[in-house]
Design a protein around this motif. Structure first.
Motif, PDB file in Angstrom:
ATOM      1  N   TYR B 156       0.834  -1.210   0.000  1.00  0.00           N
ATOM      2  CA  TYR B 156       0.000   0.000   0.000  1.00  0.00           C
ATOM      3  C   TYR B 156       0.862   1.252   0.000  1.00  0.00           C
ATOM      4  N   ARG B 163       1.587   6.688  -6.761  1.00  0.00           N
ATOM      5  CA  ARG B 163       0.429   7.405  -7.287  1.00  0.00           C
ATOM      6  C   ARG B 163       0.365   8.825  -6.735  1.00  0.00           C
ATOM      7  N   PHE B 164       0.479   8.954  -5.425  1.00  0.00           N
ATOM      8  CA  PHE B 164       0.261  10.256  -4.801  1.00  0.00           C
ATOM      9  C   PHE B 164       1.519  11.133  -4.800  1.00  0.00           C
ATOM     10  N   LYS B 187      -6.075  -1.714  -5.298  1.00  0.00           N
ATOM     11  CA  LYS B 187      -5.425  -1.380  -4.026  1.00  0.00           C
ATOM     12  C   LYS B 187      -5.345   0.131  -3.831  1.00  0.00           C
ATOM     13  N   GLN B 189      -7.450   2.431  -5.064  1.00  0.00           N
ATOM     14  CA  GLN B 189      -8.790   2.915  -4.740  1.00  0.00           C
ATOM     15  C   GLN B 189      -9.108   2.661  -3.273  1.00  0.00           C
ATOM     16  N   MET B 190      -8.777   1.459  -2.869  1.00  0.00           N
ATOM     17  CA  MET B 190      -9.066   1.063  -1.494  1.00  0.00           C
ATOM     18  C   MET B 190      -8.282   1.957  -0.531  1.00  0.00           C
ATOM     19  N   ARG B 192      -6.797   4.839  -0.982  1.00  0.00           N
ATOM     20  CA  ARG B 192      -7.150   6.251  -1.064  1.00  0.00           C
ATOM     21  C   ARG B 192      -8.409   6.543  -0.256  1.00  0.00           C
ATOM     22  N   ASN B 193      -9.427   5.734  -0.475  1.00  0.00           N
ATOM     23  CA  ASN B 193     -10.686   6.034   0.195  1.00  0.00           C
ATOM     24  C   ASN B 193     -10.646   5.697   1.685  1.00  0.00           C
ATOM     25  N   TRP B 194      -9.883   4.696   2.000  1.00  0.00           N
ATOM     26  CA  TRP B 194      -9.716   4.372   3.428  1.00  0.00           C
ATOM     27  C   TRP B 194      -9.009   5.528   4.124  1.00  0.00           C
ATOM     28  N   LEU B 195      -7.943   6.012   3.473  1.00  0.00           N
ATOM     29  CA  LEU B 195      -7.192   7.143   4.041  1.00  0.00           C
ATOM     30  C   LEU B 195      -8.097   8.357   4.170  1.00  0.00           C
ATOM     31  N   PHE B 196      -8.889   8.582   3.178  1.00  0.00           N
ATOM     32  CA  PHE B 196      -9.746   9.768   3.198  1.00  0.00           C
ATOM     33  C   PHE B 196     -10.755   9.698   4.353  1.00  0.00           C
ATOM     34  N   VAL B 197     -11.372   8.553   4.467  1.00  0.00           N
ATOM     35  CA  VAL B 197     -12.374   8.401   5.531  1.00  0.00           C
ATOM     36  C   VAL B 197     -11.733   8.682   6.894  1.00  0.00           C
TER      37      VAL B 197
END
Lengths: 814, 204
Positions: B156, B163-164, B187, B189-190, B192-197
């Motif tokens: 991850y 990517r970032f 991975k 997508q997962m 990124r959105n987990w981090l965002f939440v």
């Protein structure tokens, strides 16, 4: 993970959820996760924030290398004094600037301004740069559509400020949403923007941030561009590092994103985005996110912002947008002025430079243009007819006013319907199925007319129109047939003296001219003029002057130059009265013809005067990138050259070459010719290096354009280069081209004239090289060719035989 | 010590292009010594470029991390444009970029803010690698959370770095990390959105 699920697990379910439609996700989560609440919660949260997450990380990514969070934008207090202005209230917030309304406080005079302020450390501002900015402001952009920059500086608190003319209005996108103008209105607005940008470019100022919020429409409906030159002034740092980005990412050109040098093309790109926004209300930038993410990768052309032009925008404006937004700046419009030109052409229905130049496209344009022409033409006829009928009726028995009105209205409707239906059918955008060609269209029109029972005058007029269309397209057989029919109709229906009948006579005259029968043509055109006079048709009318002009041209073709000149003088005098501002393309044509006549009369000074007049008018009306302008430039430079003034010709040649490149592209026969002409002028000026450079360039273009060298253009270039090298005393190079020109001249594709020239130059070369026998042989060959098509008294024959004689005597002495 | 290293020593730690590409390849293939040598070289270059950034006029995108990473490559590899070499480079540079930014965020946190900047000292301002307070705070939190993901699987971290921090595409990331693009996409997508939440929970 301490939350009761593993990432592998989460990843799997999450992917599954994303693969089903949103409404089915809840069910899927319940099925898959059972009662594992923490997993279910995080899944729901993640799914809910899919879009926000993308935006969040993009923003974060952008802010990483030096973005400013909103909290750090400098603020000004009410009453604070900046420059000579007192801050009043906040007007708006930008990405990293605030804009305040302020008023002049030194009591000089009342003036409201906008102050835009940035953190000074946001840019590498050097003192001398601020000085420079100030100087430039003094010499600033004075244009009615550009908000003026009044002052700039840095406050003691480190706030960088720009003081601008305050514009009371709204941003163009808001304005368009509110007013919902028609496409023509939108284009008009856009044109104003382009004009202002073109003006600024001519003052070496770029905008670089042409977003809708920088384009205001004031209370008078006037366009005002805000922030002009601010980006650029900040960008002017001589230590400008590659990779620096200024502007708004959503409208930024690829070179801005890639940190490459910016130019006028950058503004053109943004104008393309703007045109899309203005026409459709939406931006074509599909996701600038993608572009910022992919910012500056190797291979800039493949990593450009992804644009999608809305299908709601018709093909032609779409092609303009596409040309503006080419990833490679070189492939966009060359200048804002060129863009403006194409927008104008779009409005007027001419083919666009941005469109692929297929025959189908040109045909479509031709029909569209002619439809307008024909319809407006018919309207002119109608007004004339109305007047004519009234007088005819007056001459006969009195008729009720009411009846006349009814009849006139019928005539109007009938003609208009007939023509518009006919041309509507031919227009591919209206027609179903196969597109009609213009010929098919004319044939169809002709057929329909045979069953036409309307007034004879109108039928005659329509036949005239159809005949002239055939004639203009080179179909003289049909043109003649239709004319005969028209003439019979005129005689049968006793419509002897009426404008439609006179126009029929004119058409017959033009028909005779086009088939080369100048004597008959002159008689018919003279007759038409007499008939116009007989019915007291106004002389100050372009319909009348047009006949005068055509007759003058026929006289020119008949070598009756004095008569031609006299008629053109009359034509020009009348036309200058018809259009008192002299702003009409027909007048430009008249000047052009008059210049050609003066050339025939060998009155070169007069010819130059008229050529210049035509050029000026043509350029003012149609712009630089117009074939008529180009033709004028070429003739004018040729005239100046043969008048011994090559120096004055040079700038015209330069311009002609540039215009040819703009109109036809860099690889085109026309461009080659104009490059050749430029070289020729340099040669006449004895500037051999430049001449050599452009002759070679012309030759290179010819090599690209033609599949082989066996054509008259190549041979001309070879001969010109031989002449040049002989002048330069570079005999080795001359010999190289002598061999080439002799090889090419043997081809049967080469005309006698060109072959003669090739032998002539070979002779010149051998004479210079000291091989007198060889020189004599080639000059003898040249002479034989000259004699085959020229009079024995003509200059070239006499000159060449003299040369041969001279060589003979030299050879005898030896 | 391998040959490349020896050669590099001779030129006083300013490695030539060939050396750089060799080190990168070795580091990519798991040579820890080569990695230890090349990481600081790249780190310093990235930092140097990041420091030189002039801020964007309108505050949105500027010379961003992607561009910085790219520019450093141009400077270091001097025109070497083979994707193989770039792939090797990205696998190191993505992590180095993360480190540069994190260090900047940490030092920013340490600097007392609110100093008035005088006109005269404008020239010196850009010597600091400036990052806004808000961004520094976000970045530090971001890193903490990313560490949590990495604790479970380092992949991850590598994907997020590519990517970032380096701005690579899915396809490029797949090549650098050596897994399929589909896996990278899933991975990423997962993560990124987990981090965002979780990030939005921290900030609220």
């Amino acid at each position: 993970m301490k939350e009761g699920y593993t990432l592998a697990e989460l990843e799997q379910v999450y992917e599954k959820c994303l693969s089903v439609p949103p409404e089915e996700r809840d069910k899927l989560i319940d099925q898959t996760c059972g009662n594992r609440e923490s997993l279910k919660t995080i899944l729901r949260e993640m799914l809910k924030s899919e879009d926000t997450a993308i935006a969040y990380f993009q923003e974060l990514q952008q802010s990483l290398a030096g973005g400013w969070s909103p909290g750090e934008i400098p603020t000004l207090e009410q009453g604070e004094v900046v420059g000579n202005y007192r801050v009043d209230s906040l007007l708006g917030k930008g990405g990293m600037s605030n804009v305040y309304l302020a008023e002049r406080c030194d009591g000089e005079f009342e003036q409201r301004v906008a102050i835009k302020c940035f953190p000074a450390r946001s840019v590498r501002v050097r003192k001398e740069n601020v000085k420079k900015a100030e100087q430039q402001i003094l010499a600033g952009l004075q244009h009615p559509n550009i908000a003026r920059l009044l002052d700039a500086g840095i406050t003691g608190n480190g706030i960088l400020y720009f003081i601008m003319e305050f514009v009371d209005g709204e941003a163009v996108d808001t304005y368009l949403k509110r007013m919902k103008p028609a496409t023509s209105g939108r284009l008009a607005l856009f044109k104003e923007v382009v004009k202002a940008v073109a003006f600024a470019h001519s003052r070496f100022t770029l905008h670089l941030d042409l977003k809708p919020s920088n384009i205001f429409v004031n209370s008078l409906g006037q366009i005002k561009l805000l922030d002009f030159g601010i980006s650029m002034k900040l960008n002017e740092d001589e230590n400008h590092e590659p990779g620096t980005f200024f502007g708004t990412p959503s409208i930024a050109a690829p070179e801005q994103l890639a940190g490459q040098p910016l130019s006028a093309a950058t503004d053109i790109y943004q104008l393309g985005i703007l045109l899309h926004t203005v026409l459709s209300g939406t931006s074509p930038v599909r996701s600038y996110a993608a572009s910022t993410e992919q910012l500056t990768r190797i291979g800039p052309l493949t990593d450009t912002p992804e644009l999608q032009i809305s299908s709601a925008i018709p093909a032609e404006p779409a092609s303009i947008i596409a040309k503006c937004t080419q990833a490679n700046p070189d492939e966009r419009y060359n200048s804002a002025a060129d863009l403006l030109q194409d927008v104008k052409r779009l409005e007027e229905g001419y083919p666009l430079f941005a469109m692929p130049q297929s025959n189908g496209y040109r045909l479509k344009k031709y029909i569209r243009r002619n439809r307008l022409q024909v319809i407006s033409f018919s309207l002119i006829i109608l007004s004339l007819l109305a007047g004519l009928m009234a007088s005819l009726w007056q001459a006969r028995e009195a008729t009720e006013q009411r009846d006349k009105a009814v009849q006139n209205e019928q005539v109007a409707t009938l003609t208009k319907n007939f023509l518009s239906n006919l041309f509507r059918e031919a227009d591919p955008s209206f027609a179903q199925g196969d597109t009609l060609t213009v010929f098919q269209l004319l044939e169809k029109g002709h057929q329909q007319l045979s069953g036409y029972n309307g007034p004879a005058a109108i039928k005659l007029e329509l036949l005239n129109t159809i005949s002239s269309s055939y004639r203009n397209m080179g179909d003289y057989d049909n043109a003649g047939k239709v004319l005969n029919q028209a003439e019979n109709l005129a005689l049968d229906s006793m419509l002897t003296i009426s404008p439609p009948f006179i126009r029929n006579v004119v058409q017959m005259g033009l028909y005779q001219r086009d088939i080369g029968n100048y004597d008959s043509s002159a008689i018919l055109l003279n007759r038409a003029l007499n008939l116009y006079e007989k019915i007291d048709y106004p002389r100050e009318d372009s319909m009348y002057t047009d006949v005068l002009k055509r007759l003058a041209y026929v006289y020119k073709n008949k070598s009756k130059f004095d008569s031609a000149e006299y008629l053109m003088k009359e034509t020009i005098a009348l036309e200058e009265n018809i259009w008192p501002d002299h702003y009409n393309i027909q007048l430009a044509e008249s000047y052009y013809i008059q210049a050609a006549i003066y050339v025939d009369l060998k009155q070169y000074d007069e010819a130059i005067i008229y050529q210049k007049k035509s050029l000026d008018l043509c350029e003012r009306i149609m712009g630089s990138n117009f074939p008529g302008t180009l033709a004028n430039l070429n003739l004018l430079s040729g005239l100046l050259k043969s008048n011994g003034n090559a120096e004055e010709a040079l700038p015209y040649n330069r311009k002609a070459k540039r215009i040819a490149e703009n109109i036809y592209g860099k690889k085109h026969a026309e461009t080659a010719t104009n490059t050749y002409n430029l070289a020729h002028t340099f040669s006449a000026l004895d500037q051999y290096d430049s001449a050599h450079f452009y002759f070679s360039k012309a030759l290179a273009i010819q090599n690209d354009v033609y599949k082989d060298e066996f054509n008259s253009w190549h041979i001309s270039s070879y001969n010109a280069l031989i002449a040049l090298f002989i002048k330069m005393n570079n005999l080795d190079s001359a010999q190289y081209y002598v061999n080439k020109t002799l090889t090419v001249s043997e081809s049967p594709k080469i005309s006698t004239q060109k072959r003669a020239k090739a032998y002539d130059w070979a002779g010149e070369y051998y004479q210079k090289a000291g091989d007198l026998q060889e020189a004599r042989n080639y000059l003898q060959l040249a002479l034989a060719e000259y004699i085959s098509y020229l009079d024995s008294t003509s200059r070239l024959v006499v000159l060449t035989s003299k040369k041969v004689d001279a060589l003979d005597s030299l050879l005898q002495v030896q | 010590m391998n040959q490349a290293n020896n050669k590099a020593r001779q030129v006083n730690n300013s490695p030539e292009k060939e050396d750089i590409t060799q080190y990168l390849r070795q580091a990519y293939e798991g040579d820890e010594e080569a990695y230890a040598f090349i990481f600081p070289v790249i780190y310093n270059e990235l930092r140097k470029i990041a420091k030189g950034i002039r801020f964007n006029f309108h505050g949105a995108a500027t010379l961003n991390t992607t561009a910085i990473v790219h520019e450093a490559y141009l400077k270091l590899a001097k025109g070497e444009s083979q994707w193989e070499s770039r792939k090797h480079y990205y696998s190191v540079a993505a992590k180095a970029m993360r480190q540069v930014l994190l260090n900047a965020a940490r030092s920013k946190k340490a600097i007392k803010r609110g100093e008035n900047i005088k006109t005269e000292s404008i020239d010196e301002v850009h010597e600091l690698l400036v990052m806004s307070d808000a961004t520094s705070a976000k970045l530090i939190n971001f890193n903490e959370l990313l560490l949590q993901l990495e604790a479970e699987d380092t992949i991850y971290g590598r994907i997020v770095e590519c990517r970032f921090f380096a701005g690579l595409s899915i396809k490029e990331t797949a090549e650098v990390v050596n897994i399929s693009p589909a896996t990278v996409k899933r991975k990423w997508q997962m993560a990124r959105n987990w981090l965002f939440v979780h990030l939005s929970k921290i900030s609220s």
